[in-house]
Design a protein around this motif. Structure first.
Motif, PDB file in Angstrom:
ATOM      1  N   ARG A 278       0.863  -1.175   0.000  1.00 50.28           N
ATOM      2  CA  ARG A 278       0.000   0.000   0.000  1.00 50.28           C
ATOM      3  C   ARG A 278       0.900   1.227   0.000  1.00 50.28           C
ATOM      4  O   ARG A 278       1.470   1.596   1.027  1.00 50.28           O
ATOM      5  N   GLN A 279       1.078   1.829  -1.161  1.00 45.73           N
ATOM      6  CA  GLN A 279       2.039   2.926  -1.272  1.00 45.73           C
ATOM      7  C   GLN A 279       1.364   4.281  -1.089  1.00 45.73           C
ATOM      8  O   GLN A 279       0.155   4.398  -1.271  1.00 45.73           O
ATOM      9  N   ILE A 280       2.163   5.269  -0.698  1.00 44.36           N
ATOM     10  CA  ILE A 280       1.676   6.654  -0.696  1.00 44.36           C
ATOM     11  C   ILE A 280       1.967   7.184  -2.088  1.00 44.36           C
ATOM     12  O   ILE A 280       3.104   7.123  -2.546  1.00 44.36           O
ATOM     13  N   GLU A 281       0.954   7.702  -2.751  1.00 44.06           N
ATOM     14  CA  GLU A 281       1.181   8.200  -4.108  1.00 44.06           C
ATOM     15  C   GLU A 281       1.983   9.492  -4.082  1.00 44.06           C
ATOM     16  O   GLU A 281       1.986  10.213  -3.087  1.00 44.06           O
ATOM     17  N   GLY A 282       2.626   9.779  -5.220  1.00 41.74           N
ATOM     18  CA  GLY A 282       3.301  11.064  -5.369  1.00 41.74           C
ATOM     19  C   GLY A 282       4.563  11.183  -4.543  1.00 41.74           C
ATOM     20  O   GLY A 282       5.068  10.205  -4.014  1.00 41.74           O
ATOM     21  N   MET A 283       5.099  12.397  -4.452  1.00 50.66           N
ATOM     22  CA  MET A 283       6.304  12.592  -3.649  1.00 50.66           C
ATOM     23  C   MET A 283       6.186  13.850  -2.799  1.00 50.66           C
ATOM     24  O   MET A 283       5.302  14.666  -3.001  1.00 50.66           O
ATOM     25  N   MET A 284       7.107  13.968  -1.853  1.00 55.20           N
ATOM     26  CA  MET A 284       7.056  15.104  -0.950  1.00 55.20           C
ATOM     27  C   MET A 284       7.177  16.400  -1.755  1.00 55.20           C
ATOM     28  O   MET A 284       8.014  16.509  -2.635  1.00 55.20           O
ATOM     29  N   PRO A 285       6.309  17.394  -1.474  1.00 54.97           N
ATOM     30  CA  PRO A 285       6.362  18.621  -2.269  1.00 54.97           C
ATOM     31  C   PRO A 285       7.661  19.380  -2.035  1.00 54.97           C
ATOM     32  O   PRO A 285       8.310  19.229  -1.005  1.00 54.97           O
ATOM     33  N   GLU A 286       8.029  20.182  -3.028  1.00 59.31           N
ATOM     34  CA  GLU A 286       9.196  21.056  -2.882  1.00 59.31           C
ATOM     35  C   GLU A 286       8.922  22.042  -1.743  1.00 59.31           C
ATOM     36  O   GLU A 286       7.791  22.521  -1.606  1.00 59.31           O
ATOM     37  N   PRO A 287       9.946  22.365  -0.953  1.00 59.59           N
ATOM     38  CA  PRO A 287       9.698  23.221   0.211  1.00 59.59           C
ATOM     39  C   PRO A 287       9.146  24.606  -0.151  1.00 59.59           C
ATOM     40  O   PRO A 287       8.513  25.248   0.671  1.00 59.59           O
ATOM     41  N   LEU A 288       9.390  25.058  -1.369  1.00 52.93           N
ATOM     42  CA  LEU A 288       8.883  26.379  -1.744  1.00 52.93           C
ATOM     43  C   LEU A 288       7.548  26.283  -2.463  1.00 52.93           C
ATOM     44  O   LEU A 288       7.012  27.277  -2.928  1.00 52.93           O
ATOM     45  N   ASP A 289       7.037  25.084  -2.564  1.00 56.04           N
ATOM     46  CA  ASP A 289       5.835  24.894  -3.352  1.00 56.04           C
ATOM     47  C   ASP A 289       4.873  23.986  -2.594  1.00 56.04           C
ATOM     48  O   ASP A 289       4.352  23.025  -3.132  1.00 56.04           O
ATOM     49  N   LEU A 290       4.671  24.294  -1.305  1.00 53.37           N
ATOM     50  CA  LEU A 290       3.808  23.461  -0.481  1.00 53.37           C
ATOM     51  C   LEU A 290       2.355  23.686  -0.856  1.00 53.37           C
ATOM     52  O   LEU A 290       1.975  24.791  -1.221  1.00 53.37           O
ATOM     53  N   PRO A 291       1.552  22.620  -0.773  1.00 48.26           N
ATOM     54  CA  PRO A 291       0.131  22.798  -1.061  1.00 48.26           C
ATOM     55  C   PRO A 291      -0.539  23.709  -0.032  1.00 48.26           C
ATOM     56  O   PRO A 291      -0.069  23.826   1.106  1.00 48.26           O
ATOM     57  N   GLU A 292      -1.617  24.333  -0.453  1.00 45.49           N
ATOM     58  CA  GLU A 292      -2.406  25.151   0.470  1.00 45.49           C
ATOM     59  C   GLU A 292      -3.007  24.254   1.546  1.00 45.49           C
ATOM     60  O   GLU A 292      -3.253  23.079   1.309  1.00 45.49           O
ATOM     61  N   GLY A 293      -3.244  24.818   2.684  1.00 44.19           N
ATOM     62  CA  GLY A 293      -3.896  24.044   3.748  1.00 44.19           C
ATOM     63  C   GLY A 293      -2.975  22.985   4.287  1.00 44.19           C
ATOM     64  O   GLY A 293      -1.813  23.246   4.577  1.00 44.19           O
ATOM     65  N   CYS A 294      -3.489  21.762   4.426  1.00 38.86           N
ATOM     66  CA  CYS A 294      -2.687  20.655   4.936  1.00 38.86           C
ATOM     67  C   CYS A 294      -1.589  20.323   3.940  1.00 38.86           C
ATOM     68  O   CYS A 294      -1.846  20.149   2.745  1.00 38.86           O
ATOM     69  N   VAL A 295      -0.333  20.214   4.418  1.00 39.10           N
ATOM     70  CA  VAL A 295       0.794  19.968   3.497  1.00 39.10           C
ATOM     71  C   VAL A 295       0.706  18.586   2.852  1.00 39.10           C
ATOM     72  O   VAL A 295       1.323  18.334   1.828  1.00 39.10           O
ATOM     73  N   PHE A 296      -0.033  17.682   3.461  1.00 36.25           N
ATOM     74  CA  PHE A 296      -0.113  16.314   2.936  1.00 36.25           C
ATOM     75  C   PHE A 296      -1.300  16.156   1.993  1.00 36.25           C
ATOM     76  O   PHE A 296      -1.475  15.103   1.392  1.00 36.25           O
TER      77      PHE A 296
END
Lengths: 338, 342, 303
Positions: A278-296
């Motif tokens: 059971r994998q986590i999709e995608g990869m950790m966001p770039e530190p300067l390009d974090l998603p809005e709201g919850c980082v995950f």
């Protein structure tokens, strides 16, 4: 399993409050650690878990006052022995480091000087903080080598670092860290580079020593299986933020945060042999390009509009157990008790 | 069953054909006197026996896990199977034919049949080539790409490895660790290999990325019927992926069994010690109880059984005599003198 | 799907290639930009000498013995100003220096190219093959280094005679070993990396591995060495010409100009040697500074 007296948990050795460590880069200010809070009690091991880029190592360096400029602590407090380490001068930090707080690195070469005998390095390390006779310092160093499980310490005292195997070198580094009986040890992946049987030998020894001398330890690691065996408490970091913290047994048995769940489920032993993990999709966001709201939120299977909209994440608390999630897992009564 | 002791019989009856690759008593040593030293100028470096007398075979579609700690020779073994190093003794056979007897075009074709996936995705690619060229170079040289179809060929192999073909004009340093490892796999797949040799292919990756790559490797195995050899120090990964597991210690095979058999009935004391350290999270706390002692140096191996200085059951005989790899159950081989006692 | 490019990926996508990064980081220092400017002026002057020099110092119709040994700033019979004075034959020194620069640079660059080809090929071969090939090549390099460069060049030129070609040959013999040693050291580091193993595993032909994979990754250190060696070759050539066995009088380099002027030094007419000396100094120092800056910039940690 929680052998530490209840009082130890009430009076923490180290309390980190709202720590923020930043690194200016040409493209903007990177918040390597963002609003981190946790505390470690005497005789307890806190596992600081995360993947690369989660900010777990920077946290360790921040506590030690070893953040490489231009990086610096931009906010928060680090309370240790009645003092705020963030506000200590460099000289004061230097006298604390190695004496009251010690660090063990992944690469023992960070601690050991290749051209000096072990005895010289250890005696110097003692006499840098305590004015005691050489012979006494030598004796104490030898005892420390014995303590970490180096066979025939008397003879090994006069050896050079390169004459030790990788595992033995790491033991020497640990012995040096233990010389002043620090009240806090920060260990940054010290067994990651070692073979499994050697890693296990060292972990067994560490666990024993921590309890024996009632030292607190922060064990920084990406290896959840080791953390689940070694640590009393756990703090899971993701993209510079703390996402979940609590008693290690409880958090690992019933994680509230989907990222913690994902990390645990990524281990091959969690799936049936030959089945997809059971994998986590995608990869950790770039530190300067974090998603809005919850980082995950951009990798989370449970994320919805509420997660992405809410810029300040809610910190839910259940006793010492905290998580930052709008839609936590395992809601309802908490199983297990200490 | 891929059991070496039946090897001679298999070959004489012609059934050795069913092995994709077969190692027969393969050894590799490094060092020793060089050209000048043989002329009496200076002393040569000491001889290291990295791999000693290793035999096993792999069938079509089988995944063989090789597990061991540093100095056990697993990386040297991988490089011999992938054709990067030549064995100093013994023989590697492709579909029954000795690799050393294949020359010219046949030899090159055989070499392409086993491709390697490396541990460190940061150094496994030429940093000065763009991703598309990294994948396209070898198949173009070997005439595997039809004229004018290089872009489509590259895109196909990018997708096989789960990479967006739009990443083709990036340099390796512009990719993340997971993407790089996918690119290494795409490069290997582009020469249409029969076999992948993965040397600690996920060890350098983060846990969540590691799971993605492992899933992809399992998908590829189904899709392409790839045979593979998976080398790791992580028993959890080995258990999950392999059909058969070979345990190595200081250059020798100490145990060889099917995965379920090995994990349920480990025979060799070293295997049992390793299984204690299996990374697992299962609620109960297991104490750390490792076997004592250091890993021996391949420069100065202990006499007799290499494991005897650390073995809790070592006897006088273990100090003198190296145990042979013998069957202890059907399809289960182990090299331990204790088995003679029963 | 994990391969889907995120917003972050699009940002990195526009990151420049290694060449542009190199140029940018090179120019980040003021002194580097100044050196580059001076070097451009020198090179342009040398290349376009016939168009920018006030006179052609080797066209006998343009020079007059009457103008011989005029100090800097003098006015000629024809009304032209000799900014740097004239030499014993009445040639404009500024023009002679501009022409001489061209010859010096030509010798330096040709030497770097040929010594580079020979030395780098042998060095890469030694690193890639190892064993006795390596041992043989490296002992030859040691032998080369055990003789003083100027002595070897002197002997060779005494044997071959004057001429630009011969000077280049002599300097190549003297300098190839530096390239070989640097190339081998760099290649040994790269050789141990996994991408070379991957190339072997992919059955890529040896010449392609060496020239397409090994060489480009060794280039950073080789570029630095080549730059510094150009400076060294120019200085060596000047020494040889000063000693009178370098370039012929018909193609005077900076060294020969200095040598010509040395006859008048005791007479107090310093400018004849001084100005070519300054030109030589500026050229060699600029080249060395550029080499140093390249060494900093090409350090893998800064790329």
């Amino acid at each position: 399993m929680h052998t530490a007296p209840a009082a130890a948990r009430l009076v923490p050795v180290l309390t980190v409050e709202d720590l923020t460590t930043v690194f200016p880069t040409p493209r903007g200010l990177v918040k390597a650690v963002d609003g981190l809070s946790f505390s470690v009690g005497a005789g307890r091991v806190m596992g600081l878990v995360g993947e690369s880029g989660s900010g777990k190592s920077v946290t360790g360096y921040s506590i030690m006052g070893l953040v490489e400029p231009p990086g610096h602590i931009a906010g928060g407090r680090i309370l240790f022995a009645g003092r705020d380490l963030v506000r200590q001068s460099r000289t004061e930090m230097r006298s604390l480091r190695g004496r009251a707080i010690a660090m063990i690195f992944q690469d023992p070469a960070m601690t050991l000087n290749p051209v000096l005998r072990i005895s010289t390095q250890m005696v110097e390390a003692i006499r840098a903080h305590e004015k005691i006779p050489r012979a006494e310092a030598w004796k104490r160093s030898r005892d420390a080598l014995g303590l970490v499980g180096i066979p025939s310490p008397d003879e090994r005292m006069s050896a050079y670092p390169h004459e030790f195997s990788g595992g033995m070198r790491q033991r020497v580094a640990i012995a040096i860290a233990l010389l002043h009986r620090p009240s806090l040890i920060i260990a940054d992946e010290p067994t990651t580079a070692l073979d499994v049987t050697i890693q296990s030998q060292i972990l067994a020894r560490m666990q024993l020593l921590m309890k024996q001398y009632d030292m607190a330890m922060i064990w920084i690691s990406h290896d959840l299986s080791v953390v689940s065996r070694l640590c009393d408490d756990i703090a899971v970091m993701y993209a510079g933020r703390l996402v979940e913290t609590g008693l290690a047994d409880r958090v690992i048995a019933h994680p509230r945060h989907p990222y913690t769940r994902g990390l645990i489920d990524s281990l091959p032993s969690r799936a049936r042999r030959g089945e997809r993990l059971r994998q986590i999709e995608g990869m950790m966001p770039e530190p300067l390009d974090l998603p809005e709201g919850c980082v995950f939120s951009n990798r989370c299977p449970r994320a919805d509009a509420a997660c992405r909209a809410n810029p300040v994440m809610s910190v839910s608390t259940y006793g010492a157990w905290q998580w930052r999630c709008v839609h936590p897992l395992n809601e309802g009564p908490v199983h297990g008790h200490s | 069953m891929a059991i070496p002791e039946h090897r001679d019989a298999d070959i004489s009856s012609g059934s050795a054909e069913q092995f994709v690759i077969e190692l027969c008593g393969v050894s590799r040593s490094f060092g020793g006197p060089g050209a000048l030293e043989r002329l009496g100028l200076g002393r040569g470096s000491p001889v290291i026996h990295a791999v000693r007398d290793v035999s096993f075979g792999l069938r079509q579609g089988e995944v063989l896990g090789i597990v061991g700690e540093s100095g056990c020779g697993k990386s040297t073994l991988a490089r011999m199977v992938a054709g990067i190093l030549k064995p100093t003794a013994g023989e590697i056979r492709w579909h029954g034919k000795p690799l050393s007897s294949l020359r010219g075009r046949e030899g090159k074709a055989a070499r392409l049949k086993a491709q390697m996936v490396f541990q460190n995705p940061w150094s496994a690619m030429n940093p000065r080539l763009r991703a598309a060229e990294i994948v396209a170079e070898a198949p173009r040289i070997h005439g595997l790409i039809p004229r004018g179809e290089q872009d489509a060929y590259v895109a196909h192999h990018f997708l096989l490895a789960g990479l967006d073909p739009a990443l083709g004009d990036r340099y390796p340093h512009q990719l993340s660790g997971g993407q790089r490892q996918r690119l290494v796999i795409a490069r290997a797949l582009a020469v249409v290999p029969e076999m992948l040799v993965c040397d600690e292919a996920v060890a350098a990756l983060d846990v969540s990325i590691q799971a993605q790559i492992l899933n992809m490797l399992m998908d590829l195995r189904e899709k392409l019927d790839l045979t593979s050899m998976f080398i790791s120090h992580d028993l959890g990964v080995i258990e999950h992926l392999s059909d058969r597991v070979v345990v190595m210690y200081l250059g020798r095979v100490v145990e060889n069994a099917e995965v379920a058999e090995l994990f349920e009935r480990p025979n060799h004391p070293y295997t049992r010690a390793l299984l204690e350290e299996l990374p697992r999270i299962d609620g109960e706390r297991r104490p750390f109880a490792a076997i004592e002692g250091e890993l021996p140096s391949p420069l100065n191996p202990p006499p007799g059984c290499a494991f005897h200085p650390r073995c809790p059951f070592a006897m006088e005989r273990c100090r003198r005599e190296a145990p042979a790899l013998l069957p202890v159950a059907s399809g289960h081989l182990s090299a331990c003198h204790l088995n003679d006692m029963a | 799907m994990s391969a889907k490019p995120s917003k972050a990926n699009d940002k990195t996508f526009r990151r420049p290639g290694p060449m542009l990064t190199l140029v940018r980081s090179f120019c980040r220092s003021w002194s580097a930009r100044a050196c580059l400017a001076v070097m451009s002026v020198i090179v342009l002057a040398a290349v376009f000498a016939p168009w920018i020099a006030p006179q052609n110092p080797y066209d006998l119709a343009q020079i007059s013995m009457l103008d011989a040994m005029l100090p800097p700033g003098s006015r000629s019979m024809s009304g032209m100003i000799y900014w740097l004075g004239t030499d014993g034959q009445g040639r404009d020194l500024l023009s002679a220096i501009i022409y001489g620069l061209g010859i010096s640079l030509e010798v330096g660059v040709l030497t770097a190219i040929f010594a580079g080809i020979v030395g780098i090929t042998l060095g890469l071969l030694a690193a890639y093959r190892g064993g006795w090939v390596d041992a043989a090549i490296m002992r030859l390099v040691d032998l080369q280094f055990s003789f003083p460069a100027i002595l070897v060049a002197l002997m060779l030129l005494a044997f071959m005679g004057k001429g630009i070609g011969n000077v280049v040959v002599a300097l190549v013999v003297v300098e190839w070993a530096t390239y070989a040693r640097t190339a081998r050291a760099a290649a040994l580091v790269e050789r141990s990396k996994e991408y070379i193993e991957a190339a072997i595993c992919l059955a890529i032909p040896v010449h392609r591995i060496v020239y397409r994979h090994l060489l480009p990754n060794c280039l950073p250190s080789l570029i630095v060495i080549a730059t510094i060696q150009i400076g060294r070759a120019i200085a060596l050539e000047a020494t040889l010409s000063f000693l009178g066995i370098g370039v012929p009088v018909t193609e005077p380099s900076l060294g020969l100009l200095i040598s010509n002027g040395s006859n008048y030094m005791l007479a107090g007419k310093l400018w004849v040697s001084f100005w070519p000396g300054v030109a030589l100094l500026v050229t060699v120092v600029t080249i060395n500074l550029i080499g140093d800056r390249l060494r900093d910039v090409l350090n893998p940690r800064s790329l």
